[in-house]
Design an enzyme around this catalytic site. Structure first.
Site, PDB file in Angstrom:
ATOM      1  N   ARG A 104       0.306  10.390  -5.448  1.00  0.00           N
ATOM      2  CA  ARG A 104       1.383  10.525  -4.461  1.00  0.00           C
ATOM      3  C   ARG A 104       2.623   9.893  -5.041  1.00  0.00           C
ATOM      4  O   ARG A 104       2.614   8.721  -5.390  1.00  0.00           O
ATOM      5  CB  ARG A 104       1.044   9.747  -3.177  1.00  0.00           C
ATOM      6  CG  ARG A 104       0.090  10.398  -2.298  1.00  0.00           C
ATOM      7  CD  ARG A 104       0.180   9.911  -0.871  1.00  0.00           C
ATOM      8  NE  ARG A 104       0.329   8.485  -0.670  1.00  0.00           N
ATOM      9  CZ  ARG A 104       0.410   7.923   0.526  1.00  0.00           C
ATOM     10  NH1 ARG A 104       0.384   8.678   1.613  1.00  0.00           N
ATOM     11  NH2 ARG A 104       0.521   6.638   0.663  1.00  0.00           N
ATOM     12  N   THR A 108       8.630  10.164  -2.439  1.00  0.00           N
ATOM     13  CA  THR A 108       8.582  11.358  -1.580  1.00  0.00           C
ATOM     14  C   THR A 108       7.261  11.461  -0.822  1.00  0.00           C
ATOM     15  O   THR A 108       7.149  12.226   0.130  1.00  0.00           O
ATOM     16  CB  THR A 108       8.723  12.631  -2.430  1.00  0.00           C
ATOM     17  OG1 THR A 108       7.585  12.703  -3.302  1.00  0.00           O
ATOM     18  CG2 THR A 108       9.998  12.627  -3.256  1.00  0.00           C
ATOM     19  N   ASP A 200      -4.805   0.265  -0.294  1.00  0.00           N
ATOM     20  CA  ASP A 200      -4.762   1.292  -1.337  1.00  0.00           C
ATOM     21  C   ASP A 200      -6.153   1.451  -1.944  1.00  0.00           C
ATOM     22  O   ASP A 200      -6.647   0.561  -2.645  1.00  0.00           O
ATOM     23  CB  ASP A 200      -3.742   0.884  -2.418  1.00  0.00           C
ATOM     24  CG  ASP A 200      -3.524   1.998  -3.423  1.00  0.00           C
ATOM     25  OD1 ASP A 200      -4.515   2.467  -4.023  1.00  0.00           O
ATOM     26  OD2 ASP A 200      -2.378   2.429  -3.598  1.00  0.00           O
ATOM     27  N   ASP A 203      -6.453   1.218  -5.895  1.00  0.00           N
ATOM     28  CA  ASP A 203      -6.260  -0.153  -6.389  1.00  0.00           C
ATOM     29  C   ASP A 203      -7.449  -1.034  -6.051  1.00  0.00           C
ATOM     30  O   ASP A 203      -7.883  -1.848  -6.860  1.00  0.00           O
ATOM     31  CB  ASP A 203      -4.979  -0.760  -5.790  1.00  0.00           C
ATOM     32  CG  ASP A 203      -3.725  -0.232  -6.472  1.00  0.00           C
ATOM     33  OD1 ASP A 203      -3.848   0.372  -7.555  1.00  0.00           O
ATOM     34  OD2 ASP A 203      -2.631  -0.412  -5.915  1.00  0.00           O
TER      35      ASP A 203
HETATM   36  C1  PRP Z   1      -4.341   8.016  -2.435  1.00  0.00           C
HETATM   37  C2  PRP Z   1      -5.669   8.531  -1.900  1.00  0.00           C
HETATM   38  C3  PRP Z   1      -5.382   9.990  -1.698  1.00  0.00           C
HETATM   39  C4  PRP Z   1      -3.949   9.986  -1.281  1.00  0.00           C
HETATM   40  C5  PRP Z   1      -3.916  10.179   0.218  1.00  0.00           C
HETATM   41  O1  PRP Z   1      -4.213   8.307  -3.769  1.00  0.00           O
HETATM   42  O2  PRP Z   1      -6.740   8.271  -2.750  1.00  0.00           O
HETATM   43  O3  PRP Z   1      -5.552  10.771  -2.857  1.00  0.00           O
HETATM   44  O4  PRP Z   1      -3.410   8.704  -1.620  1.00  0.00           O
HETATM   45  O5  PRP Z   1      -2.611  10.274   0.641  1.00  0.00           O
HETATM   46  P1  PRP Z   1      -1.984  11.588   1.271  1.00  0.00           P
HETATM   47  O6  PRP Z   1      -2.983  12.110   2.247  1.00  0.00           O
HETATM   48  O7  PRP Z   1      -0.729  11.076   1.920  1.00  0.00           O
HETATM   49  O8  PRP Z   1      -1.706  12.541   0.144  1.00  0.00           O
HETATM   50  P2  PRP Z   1      -2.979   7.797  -4.649  1.00  0.00           P
HETATM   51  O9  PRP Z   1      -1.902   8.812  -4.655  1.00  0.00           O
HETATM   52  O10 PRP Z   1      -2.599   6.408  -4.239  1.00  0.00           O
HETATM   53  O11 PRP Z   1      -3.569   7.833  -6.117  1.00  0.00           O
HETATM   54  P3  PRP Z   1      -4.792   7.038  -6.776  1.00  0.00           P
HETATM   55  O12 PRP Z   1      -6.056   7.658  -6.260  1.00  0.00           O
HETATM   56  O13 PRP Z   1      -4.589   7.292  -8.224  1.00  0.00           O
HETATM   57  O14 PRP Z   1      -4.690   5.579  -6.409  1.00  0.00           O
HETATM   58  N1  URA Z   2      -3.643   6.171   0.114  1.00  0.00           N
HETATM   59  C1  URA Z   2      -4.360   5.012   0.189  1.00  0.00           C
HETATM   60  O1  URA Z   2      -5.000   4.606  -0.792  1.00  0.00           O
HETATM   61  N2  URA Z   2      -4.318   4.333   1.337  1.00  0.00           N
HETATM   62  C2  URA Z   2      -3.631   4.753   2.403  1.00  0.00           C
HETATM   63  O2  URA Z   2      -3.660   4.077   3.454  1.00  0.00           O
HETATM   64  C3  URA Z   2      -2.895   5.942   2.306  1.00  0.00           C
HETATM   65  C4  URA Z   2      -2.937   6.643   1.150  1.00  0.00           C
END
Ligand code: PRP
Ligand code: URA
Length: 209
Positions: A104, A108, A200, A203
């Site tokens: 994400r 944005t 997160d 993380d």
């Molecule tokens: C997080 C999560 C989803 C996304 C959800 O990933 O694991 O993939 O956010 O958010 P959304 O429904 O608003 O799209 P992130 O983009 O933080 O990436 P990561 O898995 O690499 O930490």
């Molecule tokens: N992605 C995450 O990892 N946590 C949230 O709460 C939303 C998006």
């Protein structure tokens, strides 16, 4: 319109509490996500087709059932979705695993695809797309768009925690996709985080910040 299933099994709810807890460290967080993924896989496979067979028990020949051999594909949305894969493979060890990499954009909140690799027989498989979080829904919609553009027709989406906003966006964009959730939370905050959520997921799984 696809169905939304919220798994209220006591073991799932119990483990989810410790997943949410800010005091839970990376090792335990990983283990719990893995365990909940297994429990959810047990629930999600309830509708798997069976076929009749015969078995020789020590007592007599009996009619019995085995899985009808449906081909399954698991597709974690990188990165955090990876944390759910092993737990599902515990129950469906012959499943193939595809990967879709999305992040994400922090400004944005829109998903950006950086990787996609799927099994070659995409059209023949039933896919379970997995990600711990369904927040705005952007990532799930983009992953399923990507999967469909490569020929997938039979898709389920499974996550630990969803926001109502994300469920609505996903259900609107992909009404043919059933959504499986361990907990439906209250809302998103101004940063697109699920409230109360778990923070997160990526993380916390990988120990990054
Ligand atoms: C997080 C999560 C989803 C996304 C959800 O990933 O694991 O993939 O956010 O958010 P959304 O429904 O608003 O799209 P992130 O983009 O933080 O990436 P990561 O898995 O690499 O930490
Ligand atoms: N992605 C995450 O990892 N946590 C949230 O709460 C939303 C998006």
């Amino acid at each position: 319109m696809g169905k939304v299933h919220v798994f209220d099994h006591p073991l799932i709810q119990h483990k989810l509490t410790f997943i949410r807890d800010v005091k839970t460290g990376t090792k335990e967080f990983r283990e719990l996500v893995d365990e909940v993924a297994t429990l959810m896989a047990y629930e999600i496979t309830r509708d798997m087709p069976l076929r009749k067979t015969e078995v020789d028990t020590p007592v007599m020949k009996a009619e019995s059932y085995v899985l009808a051999g449906k081909k399954i594909g698991i597709v974690p949305i990188l990165r955090a979705g990876l944390g759910m894969v092993e737990g599902i493979l515990e129950l469906i060890p012959t499943a193939k695993v595809g990967h879709i990499g999305l992040y994400r954009d922090p400004n944005t909140l829109k998903p950006v695809e950086y990787y996609a690799k799927l099994p070659s027989d995409v059209g023949e498989r039933e896919f379970i797309v997995v990600d711990p979080m369904l927040a705005t829904g952007g990532s799930a919609v983009a992953a399923i768009d990507s999967l469909k553009s490569r020929g997938a027709t039979n898709i389920k989406f499974m996550c630990l925690i969803a926001a109502p906003e994300g469920v609505e966006v996903l259900a609107d964009a992909h009404p043919d996709v059933d959504i499986y959730i361990a907990a439906l939370d209250e809302k998103l905050n101004e940063h697109g985080y699920i409230v109360p959520g778990l923070g997160d997921a990526g993380d916390r799984l990988f120990g990054t910040k």
